[in-house]
Design a protein around this motif. Structure first.
Motif, PDB file in Angstrom:
ATOM      1  N   GLY A  42     -19.823 -52.035  32.040  1.00 50.41           N
ATOM      2  CA  GLY A  42     -19.992 -52.337  30.616  1.00 50.41           C
ATOM      3  C   GLY A  42     -18.727 -52.110  29.811  1.00 50.41           C
ATOM      4  O   GLY A  42     -18.477 -52.814  28.834  1.00 50.41           O
ATOM      5  N   ILE A  43     -17.895 -51.163  30.251  1.00 49.59           N
ATOM      6  CA  ILE A  43     -16.644 -50.924  29.523  1.00 49.59           C
ATOM      7  C   ILE A  43     -15.736 -52.149  29.649  1.00 49.59           C
ATOM      8  O   ILE A  43     -15.156 -52.610  28.661  1.00 49.59           O
ATOM      9  N   GLY A  44     -15.666 -52.686  30.852  1.00 48.92           N
ATOM     10  CA  GLY A  44     -14.886 -53.914  31.052  1.00 48.92           C
ATOM     11  C   GLY A  44     -15.443 -55.057  30.221  1.00 48.92           C
ATOM     12  O   GLY A  44     -14.704 -55.818  29.594  1.00 48.92           O
ATOM     13  N   GLU A  45     -16.763 -55.163  30.208  1.00 45.58           N
ATOM     14  CA  GLU A  45     -17.428 -56.204  29.426  1.00 45.58           C
ATOM     15  C   GLU A  45     -17.079 -56.077  27.949  1.00 45.58           C
ATOM     16  O   GLU A  45     -16.724 -57.063  27.284  1.00 45.58           O
ATOM     17  N   ALA A  46     -17.170 -54.857  27.420  1.00 45.13           N
ATOM     18  CA  ALA A  46     -16.864 -54.627  26.005  1.00 45.13           C
ATOM     19  C   ALA A  46     -15.410 -54.976  25.727  1.00 45.13           C
ATOM     20  O   ALA A  46     -15.091 -55.625  24.728  1.00 45.13           O
ATOM     21  N   PHE A  47     -14.535 -54.593  26.655  1.00 43.73           N
ATOM     22  CA  PHE A  47     -13.105 -54.851  26.469  1.00 43.73           C
ATOM     23  C   PHE A  47     -12.824 -56.348  26.378  1.00 43.73           C
ATOM     24  O   PHE A  47     -12.161 -56.828  25.451  1.00 43.73           O
TER      25      PHE A  47
ATOM     26  N   VAL B 196     -16.850 -50.316  44.482  1.00 41.47           N
ATOM     27  CA  VAL B 196     -17.813 -51.259  43.920  1.00 41.47           C
ATOM     28  C   VAL B 196     -17.067 -52.139  42.923  1.00 41.47           C
ATOM     29  O   VAL B 196     -16.182 -51.662  42.210  1.00 41.47           O
ATOM     30  N   SER B 197     -17.416 -53.423  42.899  1.00 36.13           N
ATOM     31  CA  SER B 197     -16.768 -54.264  41.901  1.00 36.13           C
ATOM     32  C   SER B 197     -17.811 -54.868  40.991  1.00 36.13           C
ATOM     33  O   SER B 197     -18.966 -55.029  41.343  1.00 36.13           O
TER      34      SER B 197
ATOM     35  N   VAL C 205     -23.324 -47.395  37.773  1.00 37.15           N
ATOM     36  CA  VAL C 205     -22.290 -48.398  38.038  1.00 37.15           C
ATOM     37  C   VAL C 205     -22.104 -49.308  36.827  1.00 37.15           C
ATOM     38  O   VAL C 205     -20.984 -49.612  36.415  1.00 37.15           O
ATOM     39  N   HIS C 206     -23.225 -49.699  36.221  1.00 31.95           N
ATOM     40  CA  HIS C 206     -23.098 -50.690  35.146  1.00 31.95           C
ATOM     41  C   HIS C 206     -22.627 -50.112  33.826  1.00 31.95           C
ATOM     42  O   HIS C 206     -22.160 -50.863  32.975  1.00 31.95           O
ATOM     43  N   SER C 207     -22.734 -48.775  33.650  1.00 24.72           N
ATOM     44  CA  SER C 207     -22.127 -48.270  32.409  1.00 24.72           C
ATOM     45  C   SER C 207     -20.604 -48.296  32.530  1.00 24.72           C
ATOM     46  O   SER C 207     -19.914 -48.383  31.521  1.00 24.72           O
ATOM     47  N   LEU C 208     -20.087 -48.292  33.767  1.00 24.28           N
ATOM     48  CA  LEU C 208     -18.639 -48.496  33.937  1.00 24.28           C
ATOM     49  C   LEU C 208     -18.275 -49.972  33.759  1.00 24.28           C
ATOM     50  O   LEU C 208     -17.316 -50.312  33.073  1.00 24.28           O
TER      51      LEU C 208
ATOM     52  N   VAL D  32     -24.855 -55.120  29.283  1.00 27.80           N
ATOM     53  CA  VAL D  32     -24.736 -54.976  30.735  1.00 27.80           C
ATOM     54  C   VAL D  32     -25.685 -53.895  31.243  1.00 27.80           C
ATOM     55  O   VAL D  32     -26.363 -54.058  32.257  1.00 27.80           O
ATOM     56  N   VAL D  33     -25.756 -52.788  30.489  1.00 26.61           N
ATOM     57  CA  VAL D  33     -26.578 -51.669  30.943  1.00 26.61           C
ATOM     58  C   VAL D  33     -28.063 -52.031  30.901  1.00 26.61           C
ATOM     59  O   VAL D  33     -28.804 -51.755  31.849  1.00 26.61           O
ATOM     60  N   ILE D  34     -28.486 -52.705  29.823  1.00 28.09           N
ATOM     61  CA  ILE D  34     -29.916 -53.033  29.707  1.00 28.09           C
ATOM     62  C   ILE D  34     -30.329 -53.998  30.827  1.00 28.09           C
ATOM     63  O   ILE D  34     -31.419 -53.875  31.394  1.00 28.09           O
ATOM     64  N   ALA D  35     -29.419 -54.911  31.200  1.00 27.06           N
ATOM     65  CA  ALA D  35     -29.746 -55.827  32.294  1.00 27.06           C
ATOM     66  C   ALA D  35     -29.885 -55.065  33.605  1.00 27.06           C
ATOM     67  O   ALA D  35     -30.765 -55.386  34.419  1.00 27.06           O
ATOM     68  N   SER D  36     -29.055 -54.053  33.810  1.00 31.50           N
ATOM     69  CA  SER D  36     -29.147 -53.304  35.065  1.00 31.50           C
ATOM     70  C   SER D  36     -30.411 -52.449  35.090  1.00 31.50           C
ATOM     71  O   SER D  36     -31.027 -52.266  36.137  1.00 31.50           O
ATOM     72  N   VAL D  37     -30.824 -51.939  33.906  1.00 36.77           N
ATOM     73  CA  VAL D  37     -32.080 -51.190  33.831  1.00 36.77           C
ATOM     74  C   VAL D  37     -33.243 -52.112  34.210  1.00 36.77           C
ATOM     75  O   VAL D  37     -34.084 -51.774  35.057  1.00 36.77           O
ATOM     76  N   ALA D  38     -33.259 -53.318  33.603  1.00 32.61           N
ATOM     77  CA  ALA D  38     -34.335 -54.262  33.900  1.00 32.61           C
ATOM     78  C   ALA D  38     -34.327 -54.621  35.376  1.00 32.61           C
ATOM     79  O   ALA D  38     -35.381 -54.677  36.022  1.00 32.61           O
ATOM     80  N   CYS D  39     -33.141 -54.825  35.919  1.00 30.25           N
ATOM     81  CA  CYS D  39     -33.003 -55.205  37.323  1.00 30.25           C
ATOM     82  C   CYS D  39     -33.587 -54.125  38.227  1.00 30.25           C
ATOM     83  O   CYS D  39     -34.340 -54.432  39.165  1.00 30.25           O
ATOM     84  N   SER D  40     -33.299 -52.850  37.937  1.00 28.00           N
ATOM     85  CA  SER D  40     -33.826 -51.818  38.833  1.00 28.00           C
ATOM     86  C   SER D  40     -35.337 -51.675  38.682  1.00 28.00           C
ATOM     87  O   SER D  40     -36.019 -51.378  39.654  1.00 28.00           O
TER      88      SER D  40
END
Lengths: 229, 254
Positions: A189-194, A65-66, A184-187, A155-163
């Protein structure tokens, strides 16, 4: 996470168009004088282009997954919450019209997820955390710590809303959709934070005048706008 | 440097390219709305929508292979739904597909999202492949989209090429110093590159903006040719909107 057309039902799309539309009207009212500010226009343009370009780059997450950068919190921290929100809207609109990434009828929902939740909500939580941390340490460190934290959250909150939106529309059941999306999005999110922290750290060091959430005493006082560069 | 990854084929010649951007935007938007609001079981309606899209696509001279490749953008979402179809609506009527049997309702949902996503996405691809970015934005401006959006989009479009150029220069410099692979311990280098990419683009953009204001830029992008809605534009818009509405009405009976 850009929801294409056809995945949401009319009710969900209509309600989210309403929320996004009302927020947009208020944001436009708040930024009515921004475009006259000669110093802000290039920064807004570059931030929009940067977020846009960064969203096109996918980085690999576990299992083939990307994910890609969202950039909403970064835009809000650099430009201020309402400018950042509107920049995200421009990015989403152009991505939808030009790259067909995210649907046109579903645009209201995508704005809600990635500009209101990832942008505005995450920004105000970031600002709260920043002011709490700043009491104990330096302001720059406080900005970086809370930006990293809430970039992940955004990122995570957007994926929660999306689902939830997909589940309400009857497209993807919540019991399977939510854990997968959030996992998937908590992973991602790490890239996003970085990326968010990396960009902010360098900008705070080299051009702190470009960071709207950073108010250093003596920096904004002496210099007239537009002559900093 | 020439970048045409954004509105490729928008400079071709065809009857669809000649249409006013407002007519195209409104007509295709109407088609998308009608399509997403149609229940998945209405086969005739989807045939009607797909037929209109196909006619526009053929008339636009845009290569079919390009359209089909770009349509793959919806694939991840379709696959996500497809994976979960077996778990949907347990207990309902089922359909046997070789070794597995899946629920009828689940298959209908999958079919619905796939056909709607494909038709809508081809509308958007046709819009961007037949309309130059500046015309599209000018059309939106004339349709009273707030100035903040059109001005920021116009800047974004210009600066995007600056960023791509700067990124390519930095990548060339990096690769010539024997940097290879995408590993976790290289994250620091990539982080620094992304950050300095932002700063370099920002400083170039400031100079571009100063040059623009020095040459009299006042926040408006002047145009040599004004957009004008001709009879053909009104005709196209009316026909497509009527067909879209017709397709939605057919779904009520069929």
């Amino acid at each position: 996470m850009h929801i294409p057309d056809g995945f949401l039902d009319g009710r969900t799309m209509g309600a989210l168009w309403g929320v996004s539309g009302a927020t947009t009207a208020y944001a436009l009212y708040r930024v009515r004088e921004t475009l006259d500010d000669a110093k802000k226009v290039p920064l807004i343009g570059v931030t929009a282009a940067f977020v846009f370009a960064a969203q096109m780059l996918n980085f690999p997450v576990a299992g083939g997954v990307s994910g890609h950068f969202v950039g909403a919190l970064l835009a809000c921290v650099l430009l201020g919450p309402w400018e950042g929100f509107l920049v995200m809207e421009v990015v989403l609109l152009v991505q939808c019209l030009l790259f067909s990434d995210g649907g046109l009828a579903a645009l209201g929902a995508n704005i809600f997820n990635m500009a209101i939740l990832s942008g505005l909500l995450s920004y105000y939580l970031f600002a709260l955390a920043k002011s709490l941390i700043a009491r104990r340490g330096g302001e720059k460190a406080a900005i970086l710590t809370s930006a990293g934290l809430f970039a992940w959250f955004s990122v995570v909150i957007a994926s929660v809303a999306c689902s939830f939106e997909l589940a309400i529309s009857g497209t993807l059941p919540l019991s399977t959709g939510l854990p997968t999306m959030v996992g998937v999005h908590s992973l991602i999110g790490i890239g996003e934070a970085f990326i968010t922290v990396a960009v902010l750290a360098v900008v705070l060091q080299a051009r702190p005048d470009l960071v709207s959430a950073y108010k250093s005493p003596g920096l904004s006082a002496g210099l007239p706008a537009g002559e900093v560069a | 440097m020439k970048h045409d990854f954004i509105d490729r084929y928008s400079r071709l010649q065809s009857p669809v390219h000649d249409l006013d951007p407002r007519a195209k935007t409104l007509a295709l938007f109407a088609l998308i709305i009608a399509c997403v609001l149609t229940p998945p079981g209405s086969w005739y309606s989807f045939c009607i929508y797909a037929g209109v899209v196909l006619i526009i696509a053929v008339a636009s001279n845009v290569p079919m292979s390009y359209l089909l490749t770009r349509m793959l953008v919806v694939l991840p979402f379709v696959l996500a739904v497809a994976i979960f179809v077996p778990f949907m609506h347990p207990g309902g009527p089922t359909v046997d597909l070789g070794p597995v049997s899946v629920s009828r309702e689940g298959l209908l949902v999958l079919w619905g999202v796939t056909i709607k996503a494909l038709i809508s996405v081809s509308c958007l691809i046709l819009l961007s492949s037949t309309t130059h970015f500046n015309d599209l934005m000018h059309g939106l401006e004339r349709m009273r989209v707030p100035r903040f959006f059109t001005v920021v989009s116009a800047f974004m479009y210009r600066y995007l090429f600056i960023i791509v150029d700067e990124a390519e220069r930095m990548k060339r410099a990096r690769d010539s110093r024997n940097f290879q692979g995408r590993w976790i311990w290289q994250a620091k280098v990539i982080g620094h590159m992304v950050a300095s990419l932002f700063l370099r683009s920002q400083e170039r953009a400031e100079r571009v903006y100063q040059a623009m204001t020095a040459r009299g830029f006042d926040g408006h992008f002047p145009r040599t040719v004004e957009l004008r809605m001709r009879a053909a534009d009104y005709f196209f818009m009316a026909v497509v909107i009527a067909i879209a509405a017709g397709g939605r009405v057919v779904a009520i009976w069929a």
